[in-house]
Motif scaffolding. Sequence first.
Motif, PDB file in Angstrom:
ATOM      1  N   ASP A  10       6.315   1.056   9.983  1.00 50.85           N
ATOM      2  CA  ASP A  10       5.339   2.141   9.961  1.00 50.85           C
ATOM      3  C   ASP A  10       5.721   3.182   8.919  1.00 50.85           C
ATOM      4  O   ASP A  10       6.874   3.284   8.495  1.00 50.85           O
ATOM      5  CB  ASP A  10       5.250   2.797  11.337  1.00 50.85           C
ATOM      6  CG  ASP A  10       4.837   1.803  12.415  1.00 50.85           C
ATOM      7  OD1 ASP A  10       4.023   0.915  12.111  1.00 50.85           O
ATOM      8  OD2 ASP A  10       5.337   1.920  13.552  1.00 50.85           O
ATOM      9  N   ALA A  11       4.748   3.980   8.537  1.00 53.97           N
ATOM     10  CA  ALA A  11       4.999   5.098   7.637  1.00 53.97           C
ATOM     11  C   ALA A  11       5.886   6.131   8.339  1.00 53.97           C
ATOM     12  O   ALA A  11       6.000   6.140   9.569  1.00 53.97           O
ATOM     13  CB  ALA A  11       3.678   5.726   7.205  1.00 53.97           C
ATOM     14  N   PRO A  12       6.562   7.010   7.606  1.00 52.14           N
ATOM     15  CA  PRO A  12       7.413   8.028   8.247  1.00 52.14           C
ATOM     16  C   PRO A  12       6.644   8.838   9.280  1.00 52.14           C
ATOM     17  O   PRO A  12       5.598   9.418   8.989  1.00 52.14           O
ATOM     18  CB  PRO A  12       7.855   8.895   7.065  1.00 52.14           C
ATOM     19  CG  PRO A  12       7.785   7.987   5.887  1.00 52.14           C
ATOM     20  CD  PRO A  12       6.639   7.073   6.143  1.00 52.14           C
ATOM     21  N   TRP A  13       7.191   8.876  10.513  1.00 54.84           N
ATOM     22  CA  TRP A  13       6.494   9.549  11.617  1.00 54.84           C
ATOM     23  C   TRP A  13       7.401  10.448  12.438  1.00 54.84           C
ATOM     24  O   TRP A  13       6.920  11.371  13.097  1.00 54.84           O
ATOM     25  CB  TRP A  13       5.877   8.509  12.552  1.00 54.84           C
ATOM     26  CG  TRP A  13       6.877   7.563  13.155  1.00 54.84           C
ATOM     27  CD1 TRP A  13       7.281   6.367  12.643  1.00 54.84           C
ATOM     28  CD2 TRP A  13       7.614   7.747  14.367  1.00 54.84           C
ATOM     29  NE1 TRP A  13       8.217   5.788  13.457  1.00 54.84           N
ATOM     30  CE2 TRP A  13       8.437   6.604  14.528  1.00 54.84           C
ATOM     31  CE3 TRP A  13       7.663   8.748  15.339  1.00 54.84           C
ATOM     32  CZ2 TRP A  13       9.305   6.458  15.615  1.00 54.84           C
ATOM     33  CZ3 TRP A  13       8.513   8.603  16.419  1.00 54.84           C
ATOM     34  CH2 TRP A  13       9.317   7.452  16.554  1.00 54.84           C
ATOM     35  N   GLN A  14       8.719  10.229  12.416  1.00 59.11           N
ATOM     36  CA  GLN A  14       9.627  11.035  13.231  1.00 59.11           C
ATOM     37  C   GLN A  14      10.057  12.276  12.452  1.00 59.11           C
ATOM     38  O   GLN A  14      10.644  12.156  11.374  1.00 59.11           O
ATOM     39  CB  GLN A  14      10.846  10.229  13.647  1.00 59.11           C
ATOM     40  CG  GLN A  14      11.766  10.992  14.595  1.00 59.11           C
ATOM     41  CD  GLN A  14      13.003  10.198  14.968  1.00 59.11           C
ATOM     42  OE1 GLN A  14      13.296   9.179  14.371  1.00 59.11           O
ATOM     43  NE2 GLN A  14      13.736  10.686  15.964  1.00 59.11           N
ATOM     44  N   PRO A  15       9.792  13.488  12.962  1.00 59.12           N
ATOM     45  CA  PRO A  15      10.176  14.695  12.221  1.00 59.12           C
ATOM     46  C   PRO A  15      11.670  14.974  12.329  1.00 59.12           C
ATOM     47  O   PRO A  15      12.297  14.763  13.368  1.00 59.12           O
ATOM     48  CB  PRO A  15       9.356  15.794  12.892  1.00 59.12           C
ATOM     49  CG  PRO A  15       9.145  15.297  14.279  1.00 59.12           C
ATOM     50  CD  PRO A  15       9.051  13.800  14.208  1.00 59.12           C
ATOM     51  N   VAL A  16      12.229  15.442  11.231  1.00 58.56           N
ATOM     52  CA  VAL A  16      13.635  15.854  11.167  1.00 58.56           C
ATOM     53  C   VAL A  16      13.654  17.324  10.763  1.00 58.56           C
ATOM     54  O   VAL A  16      13.141  17.692   9.706  1.00 58.56           O
ATOM     55  CB  VAL A  16      14.427  15.004  10.160  1.00 58.56           C
ATOM     56  CG1 VAL A  16      15.865  15.496  10.065  1.00 58.56           C
ATOM     57  CG2 VAL A  16      14.393  13.534  10.555  1.00 58.56           C
ATOM     58  N   ARG A  48       0.833  -1.199   0.000  1.00 58.00           N
ATOM     59  CA  ARG A  48       0.000   0.000   0.000  1.00 58.00           C
ATOM     60  C   ARG A  48       0.870   1.252   0.000  1.00 58.00           C
ATOM     61  O   ARG A  48       2.040   1.218   0.372  1.00 58.00           O
ATOM     62  CB  ARG A  48      -0.921   0.003   1.218  1.00 58.00           C
ATOM     63  CG  ARG A  48      -0.207   0.063   2.550  1.00 58.00           C
ATOM     64  CD  ARG A  48      -1.208   0.040   3.690  1.00 58.00           C
ATOM     65  NE  ARG A  48      -0.541   0.090   4.987  1.00 58.00           N
ATOM     66  CZ  ARG A  48      -0.207   1.207   5.609  1.00 58.00           C
ATOM     67  NH1 ARG A  48      -0.457   2.388   5.043  1.00 58.00           N
ATOM     68  NH2 ARG A  48       0.379   1.177   6.789  1.00 58.00           N
ATOM     69  N   PHE A  49       0.277   2.341  -0.406  1.00 55.17           N
ATOM     70  CA  PHE A  49       0.974   3.622  -0.473  1.00 55.17           C
ATOM     71  C   PHE A  49       1.170   4.165   0.936  1.00 55.17           C
ATOM     72  O   PHE A  49       0.263   4.141   1.775  1.00 55.17           O
ATOM     73  CB  PHE A  49       0.174   4.604  -1.325  1.00 55.17           C
ATOM     74  CG  PHE A  49       0.786   5.970  -1.403  1.00 55.17           C
ATOM     75  CD1 PHE A  49       1.824   6.235  -2.279  1.00 55.17           C
ATOM     76  CD2 PHE A  49       0.330   7.001  -0.585  1.00 55.17           C
ATOM     77  CE1 PHE A  49       2.385   7.504  -2.356  1.00 55.17           C
ATOM     78  CE2 PHE A  49       0.878   8.267  -0.653  1.00 55.17           C
ATOM     79  CZ  PHE A  49       1.913   8.515  -1.540  1.00 55.17           C
ATOM     80  N   MET A  50       2.385   4.666   1.209  1.00 56.53           N
ATOM     81  CA  MET A  50       2.715   5.256   2.499  1.00 56.53           C
ATOM     82  C   MET A  50       2.648   6.782   2.388  1.00 56.53           C
ATOM     83  O   MET A  50       3.161   7.368   1.429  1.00 56.53           O
ATOM     84  CB  MET A  50       4.124   4.838   2.941  1.00 56.53           C
ATOM     85  CG  MET A  50       4.220   3.391   3.362  1.00 56.53           C
ATOM     86  SD  MET A  50       3.342   3.089   4.891  1.00 56.53           S
ATOM     87  CE  MET A  50       4.005   1.495   5.354  1.00 56.53           C
ATOM     88  N   ASP A  51       2.036   7.424   3.391  1.00 57.96           N
ATOM     89  CA  ASP A  51       1.928   8.877   3.398  1.00 57.96           C
ATOM     90  C   ASP A  51       3.292   9.508   3.654  1.00 57.96           C
ATOM     91  O   ASP A  51       4.081   9.022   4.471  1.00 57.96           O
ATOM     92  CB  ASP A  51       0.940   9.327   4.474  1.00 57.96           C
ATOM     93  CG  ASP A  51      -0.474   8.878   4.161  1.00 57.96           C
ATOM     94  OD1 ASP A  51      -0.797   8.756   2.975  1.00 57.96           O
ATOM     95  OD2 ASP A  51      -1.246   8.638   5.117  1.00 57.96           O
ATOM     96  N   LYS A  52       3.534  10.599   2.965  1.00 51.69           N
ATOM     97  CA  LYS A  52       4.792  11.310   3.127  1.00 51.69           C
ATOM     98  C   LYS A  52       4.843  12.071   4.438  1.00 51.69           C
ATOM     99  O   LYS A  52       5.919  12.220   5.046  1.00 51.69           O
ATOM    100  CB  LYS A  52       4.993  12.265   1.941  1.00 51.69           C
ATOM    101  CG  LYS A  52       6.370  12.877   1.837  1.00 51.69           C
ATOM    102  CD  LYS A  52       6.510  13.670   0.554  1.00 51.69           C
ATOM    103  CE  LYS A  52       7.911  14.223   0.390  1.00 51.69           C
ATOM    104  NZ  LYS A  52       8.054  14.992  -0.873  1.00 51.69           N
ATOM    105  N   VAL A  53       3.694  12.565   4.888  1.00 50.02           N
ATOM    106  CA  VAL A  53       3.582  13.339   6.133  1.00 50.02           C
ATOM    107  C   VAL A  53       2.497  12.690   6.984  1.00 50.02           C
ATOM    108  O   VAL A  53       1.421  12.367   6.470  1.00 50.02           O
ATOM    109  CB  VAL A  53       3.236  14.815   5.848  1.00 50.02           C
ATOM    110  CG1 VAL A  53       3.075  15.595   7.139  1.00 50.02           C
ATOM    111  CG2 VAL A  53       4.305  15.440   4.973  1.00 50.02           C
ATOM    112  N   PRO A  54       2.744  12.450   8.271  1.00 52.95           N
ATOM    113  CA  PRO A  54       1.703  11.846   9.112  1.00 52.95           C
ATOM    114  C   PRO A  54       0.506  12.773   9.273  1.00 52.95           C
ATOM    115  O   PRO A  54       0.605  13.992   9.118  1.00 52.95           O
ATOM    116  CB  PRO A  54       2.424  11.603  10.442  1.00 52.95           C
ATOM    117  CG  PRO A  54       3.551  12.576  10.453  1.00 52.95           C
ATOM    118  CD  PRO A  54       3.985  12.708   9.026  1.00 52.95           C
ATOM    119  N   TYR A  55      -0.621  12.161   9.603  1.00 60.58           N
ATOM    120  CA  TYR A  55      -1.856  12.938   9.771  1.00 60.58           C
ATOM    121  C   TYR A  55      -1.777  13.782  11.035  1.00 60.58           C
ATOM    122  O   TYR A  55      -1.448  13.289  12.112  1.00 60.58           O
ATOM    123  CB  TYR A  55      -3.067  12.007   9.834  1.00 60.58           C
ATOM    124  CG  TYR A  55      -4.351  12.712  10.181  1.00 60.58           C
ATOM    125  CD1 TYR A  55      -5.014  13.501   9.246  1.00 60.58           C
ATOM    126  CD2 TYR A  55      -4.899  12.623  11.469  1.00 60.58           C
ATOM    127  CE1 TYR A  55      -6.182  14.171   9.565  1.00 60.58           C
ATOM    128  CE2 TYR A  55      -6.065  13.278  11.801  1.00 60.58           C
ATOM    129  CZ  TYR A  55      -6.711  14.046  10.840  1.00 60.58           C
ATOM    130  OH  TYR A  55      -7.860  14.712  11.164  1.00 60.58           O
TER     131      TYR A  55
END
Length: 237
Positions: free
Chosen positions: A120-126, A43-50
């Motif tokens: 998991d989809a990308p969730w940690q902000p850099v 499945r497609f992973m979101d670039k930015v978490p909700y």
Amino acid sequence: MNIQKLILLRVPSVHILQSCGMKHFPPPPNYDHIQLPERPKLRFMDKVPYIPPGSRAPKMQKKLRLMRGPETVHNFLIHQQYGIVALGGGRLKWPHFEMMRLAIGRKIDPDRMFAIWRVDAPWQPVTKKGQGQRMGGGKGAIDHYVTPIKAGRVILEVGGKCEFKEVKGFLHNIAMKLPFQAMAVSHEMLKEREEKEKWEEENNQNYYTMKYCMQNNMGGCHKWMSPFDYKFLGKYL
């Protein structure tokens, strides 16, 4: 010389039990117990978490401990077939997710194969500051999001009515493109690797192990060792 002896000498010997190159092939494996999911592709992973409306995206520290040490939860294959396992710590960005999704989508046969995510989809902000800015002025703005990975973490799984030889090639190519060391594995390979590590630890004849050298300050190693070296005994960087 007797004529019968001459005839026997000229006639070549023939073995009655000759099989004429007959070969025996084992029966193909049975895949009747495997059930394919409704969505066989990744499945497609979101670039930015909700982020809920009206709220600000939270910032976060580096938290390098999220990449250090071994993975203790997601270190086995659920479907007991094939997948990609990380050999070291690192971070997965959104382009890495897209690379894996598109590559596997092109290679697998959706009628008899499937693939699932184990991360998991990308969730940690850099965060990152603009080029040319001076030090200070507070923490920079969020540049992108990542997913931290530990050693031994299963990145994705591939299964279905197929053998490891069919998927090993493109899984190896994907593993070589990741930002950390990874390898394509099967369920049997993981079991053999675990048994080998256990056997080597139990049958080690070298008295000077890493634990012994650290505890006894061999070579003055206490001067440069960190708390993580004491915790993981030099196994994980």
